[in-house]
Design a protein around this motif. Structure first.
Motif, PDB file in Angstrom:
ATOM      1  N   GLY A  67      -0.427  -0.703 -11.971  1.00  0.00           N
ATOM      2  CA  GLY A  67      -1.673  -1.461 -12.043  1.00  0.00           C
ATOM      3  C   GLY A  67      -1.869  -2.187 -10.725  1.00  0.00           C
ATOM      4  O   GLY A  67      -0.898  -2.479 -10.024  1.00  0.00           O
ATOM      5  N   MET A  68      -3.135  -2.435 -10.370  1.00  0.00           N
ATOM      6  CA  MET A  68      -3.334  -3.126  -9.099  1.00  0.00           C
ATOM      7  C   MET A  68      -4.564  -4.026  -9.165  1.00  0.00           C
ATOM      8  O   MET A  68      -5.586  -3.674  -9.731  1.00  0.00           O
ATOM      9  N   ARG A  93     -14.445 -12.605 -12.602  1.00  0.00           N
ATOM     10  CA  ARG A  93     -14.287 -11.242 -12.078  1.00  0.00           C
ATOM     11  C   ARG A  93     -12.812 -10.924 -11.866  1.00  0.00           C
ATOM     12  O   ARG A  93     -12.351  -9.834 -12.169  1.00  0.00           O
ATOM     13  N   SER A 144     -10.712  -8.299  -3.212  1.00  0.00           N
ATOM     14  CA  SER A 144     -12.162  -8.192  -3.365  1.00  0.00           C
ATOM     15  C   SER A 144     -12.546  -7.767  -4.784  1.00  0.00           C
ATOM     16  O   SER A 144     -13.639  -7.295  -5.002  1.00  0.00           O
ATOM     17  N   ALA A 162       1.679   1.645  -3.569  1.00  0.00           N
ATOM     18  CA  ALA A 162       0.517   2.104  -4.330  1.00  0.00           C
ATOM     19  C   ALA A 162       0.157   3.551  -3.998  1.00  0.00           C
ATOM     20  O   ALA A 162      -0.514   4.211  -4.779  1.00  0.00           O
ATOM     21  N   SER A 205     -12.829  -5.405  -6.518  1.00  0.00           N
ATOM     22  CA  SER A 205     -13.048  -3.967  -6.645  1.00  0.00           C
ATOM     23  C   SER A 205     -13.415  -3.552  -8.064  1.00  0.00           C
ATOM     24  O   SER A 205     -12.942  -2.539  -8.563  1.00  0.00           O
ATOM     25  N   LEU A 206     -14.256  -4.352  -8.717  1.00  0.00           N
ATOM     26  CA  LEU A 206     -14.788  -3.927 -10.017  1.00  0.00           C
ATOM     27  C   LEU A 206     -15.919  -2.943  -9.740  1.00  0.00           C
ATOM     28  O   LEU A 206     -16.617  -3.063  -8.734  1.00  0.00           O
ATOM     29  N   PHE A 207     -16.098  -1.977 -10.644  1.00  0.00           N
ATOM     30  CA  PHE A 207     -17.141  -0.975 -10.434  1.00  0.00           C
ATOM     31  C   PHE A 207     -18.483  -1.565 -10.848  1.00  0.00           C
ATOM     32  O   PHE A 207     -18.701  -1.856 -12.020  1.00  0.00           O
ATOM     33  N   ARG A 225      -8.113  -5.141 -16.332  1.00  0.00           N
ATOM     34  CA  ARG A 225      -8.199  -3.712 -16.028  1.00  0.00           C
ATOM     35  C   ARG A 225      -6.864  -3.189 -15.496  1.00  0.00           C
ATOM     36  O   ARG A 225      -6.470  -2.058 -15.789  1.00  0.00           O
ATOM     37  N   ALA A 226      -6.174  -4.034 -14.737  1.00  0.00           N
ATOM     38  CA  ALA A 226      -4.920  -3.593 -14.128  1.00  0.00           C
ATOM     39  C   ALA A 226      -3.783  -3.488 -15.141  1.00  0.00           C
ATOM     40  O   ALA A 226      -2.834  -2.756 -14.915  1.00  0.00           O
ATOM     41  N   PHE A 258      -7.046  -6.379  -6.611  1.00  0.00           N
ATOM     42  CA  PHE A 258      -7.394  -6.491  -5.192  1.00  0.00           C
ATOM     43  C   PHE A 258      -8.059  -7.835  -4.906  1.00  0.00           C
ATOM     44  O   PHE A 258      -8.667  -8.444  -5.778  1.00  0.00           O
ATOM     45  N   ASN A 281       0.813  -1.210   0.000  1.00  0.00           N
ATOM     46  CA  ASN A 281       0.000   0.000   0.000  1.00  0.00           C
ATOM     47  C   ASN A 281       0.850   1.265   0.000  1.00  0.00           C
ATOM     48  O   ASN A 281       0.418   2.306  -0.496  1.00  0.00           O
TER      49      ASN A 281
END
Lengths: 364, 273
Positions: free
Chosen positions: A93-94, A154, A98, A65, A100-102, A161-162, A96, A62
């Motif tokens: 890029g990161m 997911r 969880s 990041a 964390s998709l929108f 995305r990352a 997670f 973190n």
């Protein structure tokens, strides 16, 4: 040129950046979460931060990041200090745990999000998002909502995305923690595959030692805010530098031992001391379950422990069982199945032989 | 067999205190002395009703928007506090909410009156030579209603905001969004269900406001609720009063349907998952 504005490429070039943590410290109140954390990571390297919860591995990630500001020290990407740079300017890029998709965006817009933030025109960012989705074997899923996908899908979207903006550094925070075992193993291969194709530097955080051993170029074992050991998976497995590492990475049997007058004594055994140990050494020997061999008759001079077999687990290609030894407590043994020979039997007396050459010798 | 029994008391209460009076109002509004359409005719012909109805809509809309505008940042702040401290701020919001609307409205009368706190302060500060007129102005009605309804806005929004995964805003940031763009592209759209829910509640509550406009607005700033009261108590005209009550109900339903249509169900229930 800023990598985000480079023309669309097929993810193939080496774009990794070297990373340097320089004496990073982080305190919460008076409690140190990270202590003098120093580490150099080569361009394109896959490094895993491995440790139990509270070990500081996520704190270190973190800080890189930009979610947490370090109390001391500096972080460099490609030789440039990023410690004062806001998160969005670090160009990492990161992924997670969880995902964390929108949830209010479809998969395409999720993947294209980093490109949108970098001012890439709509047509191009959609094309590049589709390309990234194809790379994680989700071509054609662009119109779905994240909620309509399975956990594995997911996480693949999150990976796409990352990496869609071709970051030189990819951070992964326990990305497979929410998936079941089979899927996790498949995803491990997939993540390595993606990383090989893109060539970015990866920092991967996990508490799963198996995952760390499988995926990493190098592992950083952490505990209570400190680095316990840095090394290749094989080096860490074969030569743990202390009891914590030996215990945390893989399974270990500890035997208290002492060396005097060229002889090593432990658990009632007296054996010639290995040359690498100094006279007067005292400490613990760490032996992996597969270091033991069950012998029926002749031991051929190797040291032995004897006891009774307790608790056998059948693992397909191997057995794993516990031996209640007379002098060294419970010892965990892993034995390859051999065609035509009898397997272990619960309650049967057994003699175990092992080689001191493969043991790790730990101080204290 | 037990489950239906659990809702039976509520159904009974609703039947006695909602369905029966509602049917009665329907009956009255369509069976006045002037025939079945007397109520409707009165509505169509009354210029007073037209003006007050439009004013009520306008008032409800502005109060809703002001409450959302003031409540949203406050809710953001409260939702962003650690859970242990959130309770303190929520208590501060709830404190006025627990105070009677009548008391709060009279307090505004004390503040805004000719000899009130506001005028006294303005004169003391030298910003004004003589008492200004605040009572019985739209300003007074808006102030009073916003103050009374603000807790509703904040509580509804905080409820939705605390359910949000804070990781999403972080994800937006690390993927390249500035704090403002992370808010605009991720946080705000995700709080939309809360905004819609709050807007509905505020609008419906505002439409039926009675005491506050009556006391702070005076006769010149009546709402439909005041007009209904007037028709019943001064004119003894139950037909037109019932007709207006139905119009109010219809307006509420239209507003809810409109909001549902503007913000489809999919977004309302598409929480993080």
């Amino acid at each position: 040129m800023h990598p985000a504005f480079a023309p669309a490429r097929t993810f193939s070039e080496t774009i990794g950046a070297p990373i340097s943590f320089q004496a990073i410290g982080k305190r919460y109140g008076g409690v140190p979460a990270l202590h003098e954390f120093s580490l150099d990571i080569a361009a394109g390297e896959f490094v895993t931060f491995l440790g139990p919860s509270g070990s500081g591995k996520t704190t270190a990630l973190n800080i890189l990041a930009g979610f947490i500001e370090p109390s001391a020290g500096d972080v460099l990407i490609d030789g440039v200090s990023i410690t004062r740079l806001p998160t969005e300017k670090r160009n990492v890029g990161m992924v997670f745990q969880s995902y964390s998709l929108f949830p209010h965006m479809d998969v395409r817009d999720n993947v294209a999000f980093p490109l949108r933030m970098r001012g890439v025109p709509k047509a191009e960012r959609h094309a590049r998002a589709e390309q990234a989705l194809a790379m994680v074997r989700l071509a054609g899923y662009g119109d779905r909502k994240p909620q309509e996908l399975s956990g594995g899908q997911r996480q693949r979207v999150a990976c796409a995305r990352a990496v869609v903006f071709e970051p030189r550094v990819l951070l992964m925070d326990e990305p497979l923690g929410a998936l079941d075992l089979k899927l996790r193993e498949a995803m491990q291969d997939e993540i390595r595959e993606v990383q090989r194709r893109i060539g970015c530097t990866v920092i991967y955080v996990t508490h799963d030692q198996g995952e760390a051993l499988t995926m990493s170029d190098r592992i950083v074992v952490m505990n209570e805010g400190r680095i316990e050991q840095i090394g290749t998976p094989a080096a860490i497995y074969d030569n743990p530098s202390n009891a914590f590492v030996a215990q945390f990475v893989g399974e270990t049997n500890f035997l208290t031992a002492a060396l005097a007058r060229g002889r090593l004594t432990f658990a009632g055994v007296d054996a010639p001391a290995p040359a690498r140990l100094p006279e007067g050494w005292r400490g613990r020997m760490a032996l992996r379950p597969e270091h033991f061999t069950r012998v029926v008759a002749e031991t051929g001079g190797a040291p032995t422990l004897s006891g009774r077999i307790d608790d056998i687990a059948f693992h397909g290609g191997s057995y794993r069982y516990v031996v209640e030894t007379e002098k060294a407590g419970r010892v965990i043994v892993q034995e390859q199945r051999r065609h035509g020979s009898d397997g272990p039997v619960v309650g049967a007396p057994v003699t175990l032989k092992f080689s001191l050459e493969r043991a790790a010798f730990l101080e204290g | 067999m037990v489950a239906p029994l659990l809702v039976a008391p509520l159904l009974l209460l609703f039947a006695i205190f909602f369905v029966v009076p509602f049917v009665e109002i329907m009956r009255i509004s369509f069976s006045g002395q002037g025939g079945a359409l007397a109520g409707a005719t009165w509505l169509m012909s009354s210029s007073l009703f037209a003006v007050i109805f439009l004013n009520t809509l306008k008032l409800a809309l502005t109060v809703t928007l002001i409450c959302l505008g003031l409540g949203y940042p406050a809710a953001c702040f409260i939702a962003g506090q650690p859970a242990s401290q959130r309770g303190i701020y929520l208590a501060l919001v709830l404190l006025p909410f627990w105070t009677s609307v009548l008391v709060r409205t009279y307090t505004w009368a004390l503040v805004l009156g000719r000899e009130g706190l506001l005028n006294a302060s303005l004169i003391w500060l030298g910003l004004s030579d003589e008492p200004q007129r605040f009572m019985f102005t739209p300003l007074a009605v808006h102030l009073g209603m916003v103050q009374i309804l603000l807790p509703v806005a904040i509580l509804t929004l905080v409820g939705v905001m605390t359910e949000l995964d804070p990781g999403l805003a972080r994800a937006a940031r690390v993927l390249g969004a500035s704090p403002w763009r992370a808010f605009w592209h991720v946080y705000l759209p995700m709080t939309k269900p809360g905004i819609v829910a709050a807007a509905m509640l505020l609008f419906i509550l505002s439409l039926g406001f009675y005491i506050t406009p009556a006391l702070l607005g005076g006769p010149r700033h009546r709402t439909i609720a005041n007009l209904i009261d007037l028709q019943v108590h001064q004119m003894n005209d139950w037909t037109s009063a019932s007709a207006m009550a139905l119009v109010l109900l219809a307006t509420t339903i239209v507003a809810v349907v409109l909001l549902r249509w503007l913000v489809p169900d999919r977004t309302l229930h598409g929480g993080a998952g």
